[in-house]
Design a protein around this motif. Structure first.
Motif, PDB file in Angstrom:
ATOM      1  N   CYS A 186       3.422   7.945  11.542  1.00 42.76           N
ATOM      2  CA  CYS A 186       2.402   8.743  10.853  1.00 42.76           C
ATOM      3  C   CYS A 186       1.083   7.981  10.720  1.00 42.76           C
ATOM      4  O   CYS A 186       0.114   8.497  10.130  1.00 42.76           O
ATOM      5  N   ASP A 187       1.061   6.735  11.235  1.00 43.06           N
ATOM      6  CA  ASP A 187      -0.144   5.905  11.264  1.00 43.06           C
ATOM      7  C   ASP A 187      -0.728   5.664   9.874  1.00 43.06           C
ATOM      8  O   ASP A 187      -1.917   5.854   9.623  1.00 43.06           O
ATOM      9  N   ILE A 188       0.130   5.238   8.929  1.00 41.22           N
ATOM     10  CA  ILE A 188      -0.346   4.863   7.594  1.00 41.22           C
ATOM     11  C   ILE A 188       0.271   3.520   7.210  1.00 41.22           C
ATOM     12  O   ILE A 188       1.320   3.126   7.737  1.00 41.22           O
ATOM     13  N   LYS A 189      -0.369   2.837   6.279  1.00 42.41           N
ATOM     14  CA  LYS A 189       0.119   1.533   5.823  1.00 42.41           C
ATOM     15  C   LYS A 189       1.012   1.679   4.592  1.00 42.41           C
ATOM     16  O   LYS A 189       2.058   1.054   4.485  1.00 42.41           O
ATOM     17  N   ASP A 190       0.560   2.495   3.631  1.00 41.85           N
ATOM     18  CA  ASP A 190       1.309   2.728   2.401  1.00 41.85           C
ATOM     19  C   ASP A 190       1.430   4.223   2.159  1.00 41.85           C
ATOM     20  O   ASP A 190       0.611   5.016   2.641  1.00 41.85           O
ATOM     21  N   SER A 191       2.424   4.604   1.367  1.00 43.86           N
ATOM     22  CA  SER A 191       2.583   6.025   1.070  1.00 43.86           C
ATOM     23  C   SER A 191       1.437   6.556   0.213  1.00 43.86           C
ATOM     24  O   SER A 191       1.115   7.740   0.258  1.00 43.86           O
ATOM     25  N   HIS A 249       1.188  -2.491  -4.828  1.00 43.60           N
ATOM     26  CA  HIS A 249       2.506  -2.080  -4.344  1.00 43.60           C
ATOM     27  C   HIS A 249       2.455  -0.884  -3.408  1.00 43.60           C
ATOM     28  O   HIS A 249       3.445  -0.597  -2.735  1.00 43.60           O
ATOM     29  N   GLY A 250       1.364  -0.166  -3.370  1.00 41.01           N
ATOM     30  CA  GLY A 250       1.297   1.046  -2.558  1.00 41.01           C
ATOM     31  C   GLY A 250       1.634   2.265  -3.387  1.00 41.01           C
ATOM     32  O   GLY A 250       1.147   2.450  -4.504  1.00 41.01           O
ATOM     33  N   GLY A 251       2.521   3.104  -2.848  1.00 41.98           N
ATOM     34  CA  GLY A 251       2.883   4.339  -3.535  1.00 41.98           C
ATOM     35  C   GLY A 251       4.262   4.295  -4.149  1.00 41.98           C
ATOM     36  O   GLY A 251       5.000   3.315  -4.015  1.00 41.98           O
ATOM     37  N   VAL A 252       4.628   5.389  -4.808  1.00 41.79           N
ATOM     38  CA  VAL A 252       5.944   5.484  -5.436  1.00 41.79           C
ATOM     39  C   VAL A 252       7.046   5.492  -4.374  1.00 41.79           C
ATOM     40  O   VAL A 252       8.064   4.817  -4.515  1.00 41.79           O
ATOM     41  N   TYR A 253       6.816   6.228  -3.282  1.00 45.84           N
ATOM     42  CA  TYR A 253       7.820   6.277  -2.217  1.00 45.84           C
ATOM     43  C   TYR A 253       8.029   4.898  -1.601  1.00 45.84           C
ATOM     44  O   TYR A 253       9.149   4.555  -1.192  1.00 45.84           O
ATOM     45  N   ASP A 254       6.985   4.081  -1.542  1.00 44.94           N
ATOM     46  CA  ASP A 254       7.120   2.708  -1.049  1.00 44.94           C
ATOM     47  C   ASP A 254       8.101   1.913  -1.901  1.00 44.94           C
ATOM     48  O   ASP A 254       8.804   1.036  -1.402  1.00 44.94           O
TER      49      ASP A 254
END
Length: 274
Positions: free
Chosen positions: A235-240, A247-252
């Motif tokens: 999906c060409d993204i680094k973090d959710s 930390h990024g996102g919750v899904y991470d």
């Protein structure tokens, strides 16, 4: 504030939120889990699959998760229906394993599924979170959840330590370039020991079968992380998302935890009665 300081501060906030929800009981913790699910679907739908929050499909995706989760956890708790979700979670995990090991990283499958089945985001979150929620309806749910989280934490910590100190052989560079075989082995063994010690202290039982099972869960935790890494690359993204500083996102934060949860919930059903 450095990135490390942000990570520590964010982790303390997250631990506090989880700790308070557990302190206030089952309903509060389930409410937190509901919010987590809503955020994860938002991250998958909007950031992974690049769809709009203003679309009808977004609303339906959220309803597909919120409606059954709320009804079965707050209005009409039914153990038999939870079994359906746990079993479906196991089946879905096997489909994810096929995706991880047999679908080429350059494949357009994710794009195809996104277009044809926009509600797949709901399934990705509903099944594992319902599996996790099923644990909350046991009398010793706090102890069970603590063991689960320690097994997951043991894998993350052990993989980082052994990978950094002994790591020489890359595990899967195309999917996750920083992971090593040594980290996987060390993390899995750490999960076995940490989970086994916690289970012994909380339930007064420990044997080689329990240790092996927690090693297995540690490996499943790592696989869950690999699945998300592959999905992010496609999906060409680094973090959710950037919701949690450092930390990024919750899904991470929960990708590995929710992958191993259906296996843990299944084991509880057959080997634990509380």
């Amino acid at each position: 504030m450095t990135n490390t300081q942000k990570r520590i501060a964010s982790a303390l906030v997250l631990v506090t939120i989880v700790g308070l929800s557990i302190y206030f009981g089952t309903q509060a913790t389930l409410a937190l889990l509901l919010v987590v699910g809503v955020i994860c679907i938002d991250e998958l739908f909007c950031n992974f699959f690049k769809r709009s929050r203003k679309s009808l499909n977004y609303v339906i995706s959220q309803i597909i998760f919120i409606a059954p989760f709320s009804y079965l956890n707050f209005l009409d708790v039914s153990p038999h229906l939870f079994e359906i979700f746990v079993n479906a979670g196991i089946i879905f995990n096997f489909l994810l394993l096929i995706y991880l090991f047999y679908i080429d990283i350059d494949s357009k499958l994710i794009s195809y599924l996104n277009k044809r089945f926009p509600y797949v985001t709901s399934v990705m979150i509903l099944l594992p979170l319902m599996s996790l929620a099923s644990i909350f309806h046991y009398s010793k749910w706090v102890s069970l959840v603590l063991v689960l989280m320690l097994v997951n934490f043991g894998m993350d910590t052990g993989a980082w330590f052994f990978g950094k100190r002994f790591g020489k052989n890359k595990l899967w560079p195309k999917v996750s370039p920083n992971k090593t075989v040594e980290g996987l082995i060390g993390g899995a063994l750490t999960s076995g020991f940490v989970g086994g010690i916690a289970y012994h202290l909380l339930f007064g039982s420990m044997n080689i079968q329990i240790f092996v099972f927690f090693v297995f869960l540690g490996i499943m935790s790592q696989i869950g992380d690999l699945i998300q890494s592959k999905l992010k690359r496609q999906c060409d993204i680094k973090d959710s998302s950037n919701l949690i500083p450092g930390h990024g996102g919750v899904y991470d934060r929960i990708d590995s935890l929710i992958f191993l949860t259906p296996f843990f919930a299944t084991a509880i059903k057959y080997f634990y009665f509380g």
